[in-house]
Design a protein around this motif. Sequence first.
Motif, PDB file in Angstrom:
ATOM      1  N   ARG A   1       0.881  -1.219   0.065  1.00 10.39           N
ATOM      2  CA  ARG A   1      -0.240   0.039  -0.007  1.00 10.39           C
ATOM      3  C   ARG A   1       1.083   1.050   0.105  1.00 10.39           C
ATOM      4  O   ARG A   1       1.940   1.284   0.636  1.00 10.39           O
ATOM      5  CB  ARG A   1      -0.743   0.158   1.401  1.00 10.39           C
ATOM      6  CG  ARG A   1      -1.769  -1.112   1.230  1.00 10.39           C
ATOM      7  CD  ARG A   1      -3.094  -0.893   2.382  1.00 10.39           C
ATOM      8  NE  ARG A   1      -2.301  -1.036   3.677  1.00 10.39           N
ATOM      9  CZ  ARG A   1      -2.226  -2.245   4.456  1.00 10.39           C
ATOM     10  NH1 ARG A   1      -2.633  -3.158   3.903  1.00 10.39           N
ATOM     11  NH2 ARG A   1      -1.704  -2.138   5.468  1.00 10.39           N
ATOM     12  N   LYS A   2       0.488   2.216  -0.965  1.00 15.28           N
ATOM     13  CA  LYS A   2       1.416   3.529  -0.891  1.00 15.28           C
ATOM     14  C   LYS A   2       0.654   4.692  -0.806  1.00 15.28           C
ATOM     15  O   LYS A   2      -0.618   4.810  -1.055  1.00 15.28           O
ATOM     16  CB  LYS A   2       1.931   3.512  -2.353  1.00 15.28           C
ATOM     17  CG  LYS A   2       3.099   2.469  -2.581  1.00 15.28           C
ATOM     18  CD  LYS A   2       3.866   2.711  -3.870  1.00 15.28           C
ATOM     19  CE  LYS A   2       4.708   1.567  -3.799  1.00 15.28           C
ATOM     20  NZ  LYS A   2       5.418   1.355  -5.182  1.00 15.28           N
ATOM     21  N   TYR A   3       0.960   5.755   0.151  1.00  9.21           N
ATOM     22  CA  TYR A   3       0.302   6.950   0.248  1.00  9.21           C
ATOM     23  C   TYR A   3       1.297   8.142  -0.179  1.00  9.21           C
ATOM     24  O   TYR A   3       2.656   7.950   0.235  1.00  9.21           O
ATOM     25  CB  TYR A   3      -0.114   7.018   1.486  1.00  9.21           C
ATOM     26  CG  TYR A   3      -0.824   5.805   2.217  1.00  9.21           C
ATOM     27  CD1 TYR A   3      -2.235   5.781   2.014  1.00  9.21           C
ATOM     28  CD2 TYR A   3      -0.375   4.884   2.930  1.00  9.21           C
ATOM     29  CE1 TYR A   3      -2.855   4.556   2.400  1.00  9.21           C
ATOM     30  CE2 TYR A   3      -1.130   3.604   3.264  1.00  9.21           C
ATOM     31  CZ  TYR A   3      -2.342   3.664   2.900  1.00  9.21           C
ATOM     32  OH  TYR A   3      -2.898   2.520   3.493  1.00  9.21           O
TER      33      TYR A   3
ATOM     34  N   VAL B   1       1.275  12.038   4.695  1.00  6.76           N
ATOM     35  CA  VAL B   1       1.056  11.502   5.938  1.00  6.76           C
ATOM     36  C   VAL B   1      -0.530  11.365   6.275  1.00  6.76           C
ATOM     37  O   VAL B   1      -0.912  10.474   6.746  1.00  6.76           O
ATOM     38  CB  VAL B   1       1.914  12.307   7.104  1.00  6.76           C
ATOM     39  CG1 VAL B   1       1.226  12.002   8.440  1.00  6.76           C
ATOM     40  CG2 VAL B   1       3.284  11.693   6.876  1.00  6.76           C
TER      41      VAL B   1
ATOM     42  N   GLU C   1      -2.715  11.191   4.162  1.00  4.99           N
ATOM     43  CA  GLU C   1      -3.358  10.079   3.330  1.00  4.99           C
ATOM     44  C   GLU C   1      -3.019   8.641   4.014  1.00  4.99           C
ATOM     45  O   GLU C   1      -3.929   7.527   4.028  1.00  4.99           O
ATOM     46  CB  GLU C   1      -2.917   9.921   1.789  1.00  4.99           C
ATOM     47  CG  GLU C   1      -3.615   9.358   0.941  1.00  4.99           C
ATOM     48  CD  GLU C   1      -2.996   9.308  -0.416  1.00  4.99           C
ATOM     49  OE1 GLU C   1      -2.666   8.318  -0.982  1.00  4.99           O
ATOM     50  OE2 GLU C   1      -2.734  10.452  -1.071  1.00  4.99           O
ATOM     51  N   LEU C   2      -1.860   8.680   4.415  1.00 10.44           N
ATOM     52  CA  LEU C   2      -1.345   7.301   5.321  1.00 10.44           C
ATOM     53  C   LEU C   2      -2.354   6.979   6.404  1.00 10.44           C
ATOM     54  O   LEU C   2      -2.731   5.918   6.704  1.00 10.44           O
ATOM     55  CB  LEU C   2      -0.144   7.438   5.733  1.00 10.44           C
ATOM     56  CG  LEU C   2       0.714   6.453   6.607  1.00 10.44           C
ATOM     57  CD1 LEU C   2       0.970   5.099   5.903  1.00 10.44           C
ATOM     58  CD2 LEU C   2       1.928   7.047   7.359  1.00 10.44           C
TER      59      LEU C   2
ATOM     60  N   GLU D   1      -4.846   4.125   6.627  1.00  5.09           N
ATOM     61  CA  GLU D   1      -4.518   2.826   7.771  1.00  5.09           C
ATOM     62  C   GLU D   1      -5.490   3.122   8.941  1.00  5.09           C
ATOM     63  O   GLU D   1      -4.989   2.425  10.033  1.00  5.09           O
ATOM     64  CB  GLU D   1      -2.893   3.204   8.052  1.00  5.09           C
ATOM     65  CG  GLU D   1      -1.916   3.018   6.966  1.00  5.09           C
ATOM     66  CD  GLU D   1      -1.941   1.347   6.560  1.00  5.09           C
ATOM     67  OE1 GLU D   1      -1.973   0.552   7.235  1.00  5.09           O
ATOM     68  OE2 GLU D   1      -1.970   1.294   5.412  1.00  5.09           O
TER      69      GLU D   1
ATOM     70  N   SER E   1       6.633   8.858  -1.897  1.00  5.76           N
ATOM     71  CA  SER E   1       5.238   8.194  -1.231  1.00  5.76           C
ATOM     72  C   SER E   1       5.788   7.482   0.012  1.00  5.76           C
ATOM     73  O   SER E   1       7.036   6.974   0.050  1.00  5.76           O
ATOM     74  CB  SER E   1       4.224   7.458  -1.883  1.00  5.76           C
ATOM     75  OG  SER E   1       5.135   6.371  -2.759  1.00  5.76           O
ATOM     76  N   THR E   2       5.119   6.764   0.830  1.00 10.65           N
ATOM     77  CA  THR E   2       5.170   6.121   1.924  1.00 10.65           C
ATOM     78  C   THR E   2       4.465   4.811   1.768  1.00 10.65           C
ATOM     79  O   THR E   2       3.425   4.721   1.243  1.00 10.65           O
ATOM     80  CB  THR E   2       4.893   6.405   3.475  1.00 10.65           C
ATOM     81  OG1 THR E   2       3.436   6.827   3.172  1.00 10.65           O
ATOM     82  CG2 THR E   2       5.463   7.900   3.408  1.00 10.65           C
ATOM     83  N   SER E   3       5.205   3.775   2.420  1.00 10.89           N
ATOM     84  CA  SER E   3       4.399   2.317   2.202  1.00 10.89           C
ATOM     85  C   SER E   3       4.752   1.643   3.496  1.00 10.89           C
ATOM     86  O   SER E   3       5.809   1.262   3.833  1.00 10.89           O
ATOM     87  CB  SER E   3       5.069   1.684   1.157  1.00 10.89           C
ATOM     88  OG  SER E   3       4.298   0.394   1.074  1.00 10.89           O
ATOM     89  N   PRO E   4       3.783   1.354   4.164  1.00  9.13           N
ATOM     90  CA  PRO E   4       3.914   0.522   5.619  1.00  9.13           C
ATOM     91  C   PRO E   4       4.316  -0.863   5.281  1.00  9.13           C
ATOM     92  O   PRO E   4       3.879  -1.398   4.325  1.00  9.13           O
ATOM     93  CB  PRO E   4       2.627   0.597   6.300  1.00  9.13           C
ATOM     94  CG  PRO E   4       1.488   1.010   5.026  1.00  9.13           C
ATOM     95  CD  PRO E   4       2.218   1.677   3.913  1.00  9.13           C
TER      96      PRO E   4
END
Lengths: 205, 123
Positions: free
Chosen positions: A16-18, A21, A23-24, A28, B3-6
Amino acid sequence: MPTETETKAPARPTGRKYTSVAELMRGENVSREVQDRVAELESETRISRYLAGMRAASGLTQAELAEKLNCTQSCISKWESGEDEELTIKVIWDYCRATDQRLGIFIGKPLGHVEAIKAYAFGLRDRLKALAAIANSDSDLEQSIQAFFGEAFFNLLTIFENCQREMPNSGDFELRIETQCKQPKMLTCRHSEPQHKPSREAVMA
Amino acid sequence: MWSTSPTTQWEKDRKYYEKKHPRELAAVLNNLGRYIDLLNRSKKAACAEAGYLHGEGAGVVAIDQKAGGKSLQETRMYIFANEAEKVLYLITIGNKDSQHDDVLYSRDFVKEHFPPPEQTKPD
């Protein structure tokens, strides 16, 4: 840590990408409490965040900026990582000067939409007046300023038209333009077919 | 744009911190946002430096809770910035006591999922 007494399983990417922050946190399902606190912290660190961005966009490292400002790198690090209330006007001024960038800061109660539009309109008027003054004093620039006026006028009308389309019953909207120009120019502003008033042509002098 | 990815472990740690240390979690998330802004605006990688960032080797970066408020527990979010994909992998979250283990754990994640080019060459 939740797993101090247990062995952690190896971490795996979730895929999953956002892009932010905010959006994250939404994606989540982070609690409202944490989301609100992040928003609060963001507003407390907005200027310092922007200063760091100004430096980075100018291609300067903290050490290079420190040299330009005749201070230590730890000072730069402190300003950029700290809270806005720790900053002084001088620091902000120094950043703008050293990075050759511009920073506008508004502090206080936010303007309402109508107030903001009025403020922008007055600002626009002042800028246009300044350009007209230049055109009056410099014949070489007169033509290009005249052309810019025409372009800006059309673009503003287009913005109005596009926003108007988002209004309920926008089909009833008529925008009629009457201008008086030295040289006839067709100024058009197309819109969805008006139901009540068919005459929506631009009028030339 | 970055972008971020958990990761799966980050999901678990995030839930724990949300319950037990929400202010610390908010502080590191805010600094994560600052770091994303910085990366997006940086002309070159060397410019993306900040007081709340700590290089932990093997490409692992720890983000701390600086500017998050008073009397917060020392907290670090471990991430890996993959330049090629422009993705920040969020690996784990920990405190001062678990720091050593968290760094090793994060390095293992990077080794496993993003091995350096020479290791991927055929023998």
